[in-house]
Write a protein that holds these residues in place. Structure first.
Motif, PDB file in Angstrom:
ATOM      1  N   LEU A  65       0.824  -1.244  -0.006  1.00 39.48           N
ATOM      2  CA  LEU A  65      -0.078   0.019   0.076  1.00 39.48           C
ATOM      3  C   LEU A  65       0.784   1.363  -0.086  1.00 39.48           C
ATOM      4  N   HIS A  66       1.959   1.237   0.557  1.00 43.30           N
ATOM      5  CA  HIS A  66       2.859   2.399   0.862  1.00 43.30           C
ATOM      6  C   HIS A  66       3.879   2.443  -0.506  1.00 43.30           C
ATOM      7  N   SER A  67       3.678   1.480  -1.224  1.00 46.21           N
ATOM      8  CA  SER A  67       4.800   1.145  -2.328  1.00 46.21           C
ATOM      9  C   SER A  67       4.186   1.375  -3.813  1.00 46.21           C
ATOM     10  N   SER A  68       2.719   1.206  -3.833  1.00 43.09           N
ATOM     11  CA  SER A  68       2.162   0.990  -5.156  1.00 43.09           C
ATOM     12  C   SER A  68       0.878   1.832  -5.147  1.00 43.09           C
ATOM     13  N   ALA A  69       0.539   2.293  -6.361  1.00 46.15           N
ATOM     14  CA  ALA A  69      -0.721   2.932  -6.750  1.00 46.15           C
ATOM     15  C   ALA A  69      -1.899   1.909  -7.402  1.00 46.15           C
ATOM     16  N   THR A  70      -1.544   0.599  -7.099  1.00 40.60           N
ATOM     17  CA  THR A  70      -2.456  -0.331  -7.572  1.00 40.60           C
ATOM     18  C   THR A  70      -3.707  -0.517  -6.467  1.00 40.60           C
ATOM     19  N   PRO A  71      -4.821  -0.656  -7.070  1.00 36.46           N
ATOM     20  CA  PRO A  71      -5.963  -0.805  -6.198  1.00 36.46           C
ATOM     21  C   PRO A  71      -5.836  -1.885  -5.085  1.00 36.46           C
ATOM     22  N   PRO A  72      -6.166  -1.500  -3.780  1.00 40.95           N
ATOM     23  CA  PRO A  72      -6.118  -2.289  -2.513  1.00 40.95           C
ATOM     24  C   PRO A  72      -6.783  -3.589  -2.825  1.00 40.95           C
ATOM     25  N   ARG A  73      -7.668  -3.865  -3.284  1.00 41.44           N
ATOM     26  CA  ARG A  73      -7.998  -5.350  -3.503  1.00 41.44           C
ATOM     27  C   ARG A  73      -7.268  -6.313  -3.996  1.00 41.44           C
ATOM     28  N   GLN A  74      -6.478  -5.609  -5.370  1.00 44.19           N
ATOM     29  CA  GLN A  74      -5.428  -6.529  -6.185  1.00 44.19           C
ATOM     30  C   GLN A  74      -4.278  -6.721  -5.180  1.00 44.19           C
ATOM     31  N   LEU A  75      -3.715  -5.634  -4.263  1.00 42.63           N
ATOM     32  CA  LEU A  75      -2.600  -5.726  -3.572  1.00 42.63           C
ATOM     33  C   LEU A  75      -2.935  -6.807  -2.366  1.00 42.63           C
ATOM     34  N   LEU A  76      -4.259  -6.802  -1.899  1.00 42.21           N
ATOM     35  CA  LEU A  76      -4.501  -7.935  -0.861  1.00 42.21           C
ATOM     36  C   LEU A  76      -4.424  -9.188  -1.642  1.00 42.21           C
ATOM     37  N   LYS A  77      -4.938  -9.527  -2.894  1.00 45.29           N
ATOM     38  CA  LYS A  77      -4.591 -10.717  -3.488  1.00 45.29           C
ATOM     39  C   LYS A  77      -3.434 -11.053  -3.614  1.00 45.29           C
ATOM     40  N   SER A  78      -2.324 -10.332  -4.035  1.00 49.59           N
ATOM     41  CA  SER A  78      -1.047 -10.350  -4.370  1.00 49.59           C
ATOM     42  C   SER A  78      -0.487 -10.852  -2.849  1.00 49.59           C
ATOM     43  N   SER A  79      -0.760 -10.114  -1.682  1.00 44.52           N
ATOM     44  CA  SER A  79       0.041 -10.254  -0.746  1.00 44.52           C
ATOM     45  C   SER A  79      -0.396 -11.825  -0.099  1.00 44.52           C
ATOM     46  N   ILE A  80      -1.747 -12.389  -0.239  1.00 43.57           N
ATOM     47  CA  ILE A  80      -2.257 -13.312   0.230  1.00 43.57           C
ATOM     48  C   ILE A  80      -1.513 -14.476  -0.622  1.00 43.57           C
ATOM     49  N   GLY A  81      -1.453 -14.222  -1.783  1.00 44.59           N
ATOM     50  CA  GLY A  81      -0.639 -15.280  -2.386  1.00 44.59           C
ATOM     51  C   GLY A  81       0.871 -15.579  -2.161  1.00 44.59           C
ATOM     52  N   VAL A  82       1.660 -14.479  -2.086  1.00 41.86           N
ATOM     53  CA  VAL A  82       3.111 -14.441  -1.482  1.00 41.86           C
ATOM     54  C   VAL A  82       3.081 -15.223  -0.266  1.00 41.86           C
ATOM     55  N   ALA A  83       2.283 -14.690   0.738  1.00 36.21           N
ATOM     56  CA  ALA A  83       2.209 -15.326   2.011  1.00 36.21           C
ATOM     57  C   ALA A  83       2.074 -16.758   1.933  1.00 36.21           C
ATOM     58  N   THR A  84       1.094 -17.012   1.132  1.00 32.42           N
ATOM     59  CA  THR A  84       0.844 -18.736   1.024  1.00 32.42           C
ATOM     60  C   THR A  84       1.932 -19.357   0.403  1.00 32.42           C
ATOM     61  N   LEU A  85       2.648 -18.721  -0.448  1.00 31.66           N
ATOM     62  CA  LEU A  85       3.960 -19.434  -0.872  1.00 31.66           C
ATOM     63  C   LEU A  85       5.064 -19.497   0.168  1.00 31.66           C
ATOM     64  N   CYS A  86       5.134 -18.283   0.945  1.00 30.88           N
ATOM     65  CA  CYS A  86       6.178 -18.452   1.886  1.00 30.88           C
ATOM     66  C   CYS A  86       5.810 -19.419   3.079  1.00 30.88           C
ATOM     67  N   ILE A  87       4.565 -19.501   3.527  1.00 31.56           N
ATOM     68  CA  ILE A  87       4.287 -20.859   4.431  1.00 31.56           C
ATOM     69  C   ILE A  87       4.773 -21.958   3.734  1.00 31.56           C
ATOM     70  N   ALA A  88       4.216 -22.133   2.552  1.00 26.12           N
ATOM     71  CA  ALA A  88       4.464 -23.546   2.024  1.00 26.12           C
ATOM     72  C   ALA A  88       5.788 -23.754   1.690  1.00 26.12           C
ATOM     73  N   LEU A  89       6.675 -23.100   1.172  1.00 27.59           N
ATOM     74  CA  LEU A  89       8.270 -23.256   1.293  1.00 27.59           C
ATOM     75  C   LEU A  89       8.732 -23.604   2.802  1.00 27.59           C
ATOM     76  N   LEU A  90       8.259 -22.837   3.760  1.00 33.37           N
ATOM     77  CA  LEU A  90       8.710 -23.314   5.162  1.00 33.37           C
ATOM     78  C   LEU A  90       8.382 -24.668   5.482  1.00 33.37           C
ATOM     79  N   LEU A  91       6.819 -24.981   5.152  1.00 36.80           N
ATOM     80  CA  LEU A  91       6.542 -26.256   5.526  1.00 36.80           C
ATOM     81  C   LEU A  91       7.066 -27.461   4.875  1.00 36.80           C
ATOM     82  N   VAL A  92       7.691 -27.136   3.513  1.00 41.42           N
ATOM     83  CA  VAL A  92       8.360 -28.008   2.882  1.00 41.42           C
ATOM     84  C   VAL A  92       9.728 -28.440   3.424  1.00 41.42           C
TER      85      VAL A  92
END
Length: 342
Positions: free
Chosen positions: A260-287
């Motif tokens: 939100l403090h780095s991009s002018a992209t709509p917040p809803r799209q930023l939320l989807k990106s954040s959830i996707g990256v967080a899911t990938l981080c947790i998946a890598l940690l689990l593996v």
């Protein structure tokens, strides 16, 4: 009776004649799509180019000295190409060959500069009610929150070192282990600041520091609270899943507010990106953790954080059961050793 002389409080400004009101606005956009300047458009022609005798001067080496002309007509505002070298392009409509009638929302490309036309009848979003309460993203720009988040993280780290120390606590020896995790915060903020500078032309270094400090504080607190919860109710099986769940939520929140403090992209799209990256981080940690899992570890890790007995809310075991379980454990260790020797 003397005529009333208008004062600063009683003077009424007469509305401008309709012929002098703007017919629209020409917006100059940056790379992130944010408006950096607005130029009112009326019935008088507006010249656009790099030369200093234009009404709109664009500092872009790919724009001609006299690139374009905006001219009013009975049907609206037209843009006319003045034989520019690189031409004019309108998104969705292609290159302007001679002249083109502008529609509200048209994106114009002159060289490497992006402009947008908004007519005077452009429908605005509803006015927001000012509750005199700063928005959640705006809280990270408050100096008080920055200071409080740093101090709380430092205090929680220092308390953790104190609780994990089985010998006499020495502050000077505990400081390096406390300050080292804090060094992650400015490095995190510096990386996001470069992204902010590129995307929205703002550094936002201190807000990113505050976001990182708050995220670290939440991770530390949730980890401690979960450990006490597991200890209190004897729920060892749910401790690790809860750690993963709350870590996932905190990582997603930190990424969202950083974006939100780095991009002018709509917040809803930023939320989807954040959830996707967080899911990938947790998946890598689990593996990673599953790949290192073994029934027998030659370098066991022991938790040395002591908890007061009154935190134990579940039923305990008797001393006889405890020593019986100890004898059983010794037998299993002896069997493992015998198998390894064979």
């Amino acid at each position: 009776m003397e005529p009333l002389i208008p004062t600063e409080e009683t003077a009424v400004v007469a509305p401008a004649p309709e012929s002098e009101r703007p017919l629209g606005q020409l917006e100059v956009l940056n790379r992130g799509g944010r408006v950096t300047q607005r130029i009112a458009l009326g019935r008088n022609p507006v010249r656009i180019g790099r030369a200093y005798d234009n009404e709109v001067v664009i500092d872009d080496p790919f724009v001609s000295p006299h690139h374009a002309l905006l001219e009013w007509s009975d049907v609206g505002i037209r843009i006319i190409d003045h034989d520019s070298l690189n031409g004019i392009r309108i998104d969705g409509r292609g290159r302007v060959t001679d002249s083109e009638l502008l529609r509200c929302g048209d994106l114009l490309h002159l060289g490497h500069t992006q402009l947008r036309f908004r007519s005077a009848a452009f429908a605005l979003s509803p006015t927001r009610r000012d509750g005199r309460v700063p928005t959640l993203p705006g809280l990270f720009e408050q100096p008080l929150l920055r200071l409080a988040s740093f101090l709380l993280v430092f205090a929680v780290l220092l308390l953790g070192n104190y609780l994990e120390t089985v010998r006499e606590f020495e502050l000077l020896k505990a400081l390096p282990g406390t300050l080292f995790p804090l060094s992650f915060i400015p490095f995190w903020a510096l990386g996001w600041s470069f992204a902010s500078r590129i995307m929205i032309q703002r550094w936002n270094f201190w807000p990113h520091c505050s976001i990182a400090a708050t995220g670290m504080l939440l991770l530390l607190l949730t980890e401690s609270l979960i450990s006490y919860f597991v200890f209190a109710f004897d729920l060892d099986a749910v401790g690790e899943p809860l750690d993963y769940l709350f870590s996932y939520l905190v990582i997603a929140a930190v990424l969202y507010f950083s974006l939100l403090h780095s991009s002018a992209t709509p917040p809803r799209q930023l939320l989807k990106s954040s959830i996707g990256v967080a899911t990938l981080c947790i998946a890598l940690l689990l593996v990673t953790n599953l790949a290192r899992f073994d029934d027998f570890d030659n370098e066991p890790v022991y938790a040395a954080t002591f908890k007061a007995p009154f935190f134990r809310l579940s039923g305990g075991e008797s001393s006889a059961d405890f020593f019986a379980a100890t004898d059983l454990l010794l037998e299993r260790v002896a069997e493992e050793v015998a198998e390894q020797e064979d």
